[in-house]
Design an enzyme around this catalytic site. Sequence first.
Site, mmCIF file in Angstrom:
data_model
loop_
_atom_site.group_PDB
_atom_site.id
_atom_site.type_symbol
_atom_site.label_atom_id
_atom_site.label_comp_id
_atom_site.label_asym_id
_atom_site.label_seq_id
_atom_site.Cartn_x
_atom_site.Cartn_y
_atom_site.Cartn_z
ATOM 1 N N LYS A 119 6.308 -23.259 6.667
ATOM 2 C CA LYS A 119 7.234 -22.151 6.955
ATOM 3 C C LYS A 119 8.559 -22.666 7.513
ATOM 4 O O LYS A 119 9.601 -22.105 7.211
ATOM 5 C CB LYS A 119 6.587 -21.139 7.902
ATOM 6 N N LYS B 140 -0.904 -20.067 -2.033
ATOM 7 C CA LYS B 140 -1.750 -18.919 -1.694
ATOM 8 C C LYS B 140 -0.978 -17.613 -1.820
ATOM 9 O O LYS B 140 0.248 -17.599 -1.676
ATOM 10 C CB LYS B 140 -2.325 -19.083 -0.295
ATOM 11 N N LYS C 186 1.905 -12.242 1.963
ATOM 12 C CA LYS C 186 2.740 -11.021 1.947
ATOM 13 C C LYS C 186 4.214 -11.318 1.806
ATOM 14 O O LYS C 186 4.955 -10.492 1.285
ATOM 15 C CB LYS C 186 2.518 -10.119 3.163
HETATM 16 N N1 AQP Z 1 -4.407 -15.553 0.093
HETATM 17 C C1 AQP Z 1 -5.317 -15.340 1.007
HETATM 18 N N2 AQP Z 1 -6.628 -15.528 0.742
HETATM 19 C C2 AQP Z 1 -7.579 -15.284 1.683
HETATM 20 N N3 AQP Z 1 -7.284 -14.856 2.939
HETATM 21 C C3 AQP Z 1 -5.978 -14.658 3.236
HETATM 22 N N4 AQP Z 1 -5.350 -14.226 4.351
HETATM 23 C C4 AQP Z 1 -4.016 -14.180 4.139
HETATM 24 N N5 AQP Z 1 -3.744 -14.569 2.890
HETATM 25 C C5 AQP Z 1 -4.935 -14.883 2.294
HETATM 26 C C6 AQP Z 1 -6.038 -13.903 5.584
HETATM 27 O O1 AQP Z 1 -5.522 -12.680 6.098
HETATM 28 C C7 AQP Z 1 -5.601 -12.717 7.521
HETATM 29 C C8 AQP Z 1 -4.342 -12.222 8.123
HETATM 30 O O2 AQP Z 1 -3.335 -13.164 7.946
HETATM 31 P P1 AQP Z 1 -1.959 -12.991 8.704
HETATM 32 O O3 AQP Z 1 -1.502 -11.599 8.543
HETATM 33 O O4 AQP Z 1 -2.056 -13.435 10.106
HETATM 34 O O5 AQP Z 1 -0.975 -13.961 8.035
HETATM 35 P P2 AQP Z 1 -1.085 -15.047 6.983
HETATM 36 O O6 AQP Z 1 -2.372 -15.780 6.951
HETATM 37 O O7 AQP Z 1 0.116 -15.903 7.155
HETATM 38 O O8 AQP Z 1 -1.018 -14.125 5.735
HETATM 39 P P3 AQP Z 1 0.084 -13.816 4.703
HETATM 40 O O9 AQP Z 1 -0.306 -12.510 4.104
HETATM 41 O O10 AQP Z 1 0.245 -14.969 3.789
HETATM 42 O O11 AQP Z 1 1.464 -13.613 5.477
HETATM 43 P P4 AQP Z 1 2.790 -14.410 5.419
HETATM 44 O O12 AQP Z 1 3.333 -14.305 4.028
HETATM 45 O O13 AQP Z 1 3.639 -13.717 6.432
HETATM 46 O O14 AQP Z 1 2.465 -15.826 5.797
HETATM 47 C C9 AQP Z 1 -5.974 -14.129 7.909
HETATM 48 O O15 AQP Z 1 -7.348 -14.176 8.210
HETATM 49 C C10 AQP Z 1 -5.700 -14.923 6.675
HETATM 50 O O16 AQP Z 1 -6.510 -16.063 6.563
#
Ligand code: AQP
Length: 338
Positions: A123, A204, A207
């Site tokens: 990031k 991966k 969001k």
């Molecule tokens: N692609 C994924 N596959 C499986 N699990 C996932 N999680 C996120 N993406 C995947 C799981 O969702 C939970 C919440 O995650 P978060 O909201 O704390 O942020 P993150 O992991 O950084 O998820 P994002 O959606 O990818 O957000 P951004 O784009 O902001 O970084 C966690 O349990 C995560 O493992």
Amino acid sequence: MTPDTLATQLLTCTRRYTGLTPSGNPQLGNLIGAIRPAIADADSTETVVAIVDLHALTVEHDARQLAERTLRFATVILAAGLDTRQAPLYAQSHVSAHTGLHYLLEAATHYGEAHRMIQFKEKSAKQETVRLALLTYPVLMASDILLYDTDEVPVGEDQRQHVELARDIAIRFNRTYGDVFTVPKVVLPEVAARIMDLTDPTRKMGKTNAGGAGVIFLLDRPDEIRKKISRAVTDSRNSVAYDPDNQPGVSNLLSIAAALTGTDPELIAGDFAGYGALKSGVTDIVVEALRPLQVRYAELSADPTTVRGILADGAHRVAERADRTLNRARTAIGLLPA
Ligand code: AQP
């Protein structure tokens, strides 16, 4: 159940913590990696679910949208079926012990440990200016987890390293200052622990992935889902097989279908004659899986006051335990009691 057996069950129950960052719109990976496991096990575990809004401050954010996003995430989790009589749901910033413990844990974390986090590296490489909070938020996440004497943290594979850091911090703190924290362990989904972006199956699904064309958002309309899946990257083999190394796009679609239907990606590969059939079958599965959530979301989002009431009640219910843990840590680390 008699009050006695209920009390015994609560005493012996595994404690689980789930946090979701309102940094964009909730996507399929969030549902499979975090929301579904929290809901599925809420009646057999002591589960706490938080919208970790402070984590959304780690990269550039739109202050005008954060409160609304926090509410939207809470509404989605409720729409997915979380029973808040069993599992309190709250906003992290409403419980002050999270930031109180964060600082104490920073004093038990090494700079190199925080700097090693893969998510920090990924990031920070995308930011023009890197917020210090991006470096230190895994320690805030450790605070989130440790405040509730958590035994298990259900997450997707991407968050494994952060839970392991929480574990290391707990062990070090306990060793240095006395037995204060329960040492948590990570729990990964059996299938699809890492859902990949449909347009680039080597990264991966997230969001905030640029453009969002490869991300299935939980509130996407069926026609949007159909379009995204129809454009998903596959390969030139035209053989439907679960082989993540050689066929990452196809394997990703199989994982999504298997996770949503409770089956095995290798087993269901045989159900699809070619890539057209695979994409159309996976679309139907995703649309059907999201339909009840979207219907319920439409009802709940018409009544934001009730959702805010649920968050306020959740914060009230978890605050006492969080304060107790914070006080134990404050005393152990040697601070003068107030
Ligand atoms: N692609 C994924 N596959 C499986 N699990 C996932 N999680 C996120 N993406 C995947 C799981 O969702 C939970 C919440 O995650 P978060 O909201 O704390 O942020 P993150 O992991 O950084 O998820 P994002 O959606 O990818 O957000 P951004 O784009 O902001 O970084 C966690 O349990 C995560 O493992």
